[in-house]
Design an enzyme around this catalytic site. Structure first.
Site, PDB file in Angstrom:
ATOM      1  CG  ASP A   1      -0.309  -0.259   2.549  1.00  0.00           C
ATOM      2  OD1 ASP A   1       0.926  -0.432   2.609  1.00  0.00           O
ATOM      3  OD2 ASP A   1      -1.031  -0.291   3.566  1.00  0.00           O
TER       4      ASP A   1
ATOM      5  CG  ASP B   1       6.060   5.830   6.491  1.00  0.00           C
ATOM      6  OD1 ASP B   1       6.038   7.006   6.135  1.00  0.00           O
ATOM      7  OD2 ASP B   1       6.034   5.496   7.687  1.00  0.00           O
TER       8      ASP B   1
ATOM      9  CG  PHE C   1      -1.200   8.378   9.460  1.00  0.00           C
ATOM     10  CD1 PHE C   1      -0.042   7.624   9.534  1.00  0.00           C
ATOM     11  CD2 PHE C   1      -2.425   7.737   9.612  1.00  0.00           C
ATOM     12  CE1 PHE C   1      -0.093   6.243   9.762  1.00  0.00           C
ATOM     13  CE2 PHE C   1      -2.484   6.364   9.835  1.00  0.00           C
ATOM     14  CZ  PHE C   1      -1.316   5.629   9.914  1.00  0.00           C
TER      15      PHE C   1
END
Ligand code: IMP
Ligand code: MG
Length: 183
Positions: free
Chosen positions: A103, A106, A155
């Protein structure tokens, strides 16, 4: 008409139409690159599930699926750096063309661990496809071969991504209000 969003969410970053257009483009790139080759798509549970289910239908190359689950110790919005396998692949990937589907990239800590793990199994090729990338956050040197969108250090949830396991089922991607994040 404006869609009402959850009070913990700030704004919609990518709506359904934008996501589906970009996923179709990624599928087309993958089809071009893997012409004549069979792909083993390896989804990283649970966040990649929604993206992968759309992406696989945009891929016309022959393709099989497998899944990995990892935990990066620590809860909330910050990953602690230690990675552990919760569920390994069901199949052997030696001499196969492996495409890891995730997904979001980060810090890169989770994906560098997964990439090392897969490389040790001697695949014919190994590539990474991520829907989202937060390049500002990188701590481990990982780059994606296929990337949906690059986003700032915010986020986000929805389309598989969660905050404390919630919001995965949103059909769009939205930013969480900083006031709603508890570190
Ligand atoms: P990394 O090891 O720091 O690259 O962590 C990657 C994992 O952290 C992803 O697979 C997500 O599960 C989670 N993550 C990182 N950023 C976000 C975000 O903005 N929303 C939801 N989950 C995130
Ligand atoms: Mg994840």
């Amino acid at each position: 008409m404006e869609r009402a969003i959850h009070p913990d969410l700030e704004k919609i970053l990518f709506d359904e139409e934008t996501l589906s257009r970009r996923v179709a483009e990624l599928g087309a790139e993958i089809n071009r690159d893997y012409a004549g080759q069979e792909i083993v798509m390896v989804g990283v549970l649970k966040g990649a599930v929604v993206f992968m289910s759309d992406l696989m239908r945009a891929v016309t190359a022959p393709c099989t699926l497998d899944f990995l689950a990892v935990s990066s110790y620590g809860k909330g919005a910050e990953s602690s750096g230690a990675v552990r396998i919760l569920k390994d692949l069901d199949t052997a990937v030696e001499h196969k063309h492996v495409l890891i589907v995730e997904d979001i990239l980060d810090s890169g800590v989770t994906l560098s661990y997964i990439i090392n793990l897969m490389e040790r199994r001697n695949p014919a090729s190994l590539k990474l496809c991520v829907l989202l990338d937060k390049p500002e956050r990188r701590r481990a040197p990982v780059a994606a071969h296929y990337r949906g969108f690059s986003i700032p250090d915010e986020f986000v949830v929805g389309y598989g991504l969660d905050y404390a396991e919630r919001f995965r089922n949103l059909p769009y991607i939205a930013c969480v209000k900083p006031s709603a994040i508890h570190q």
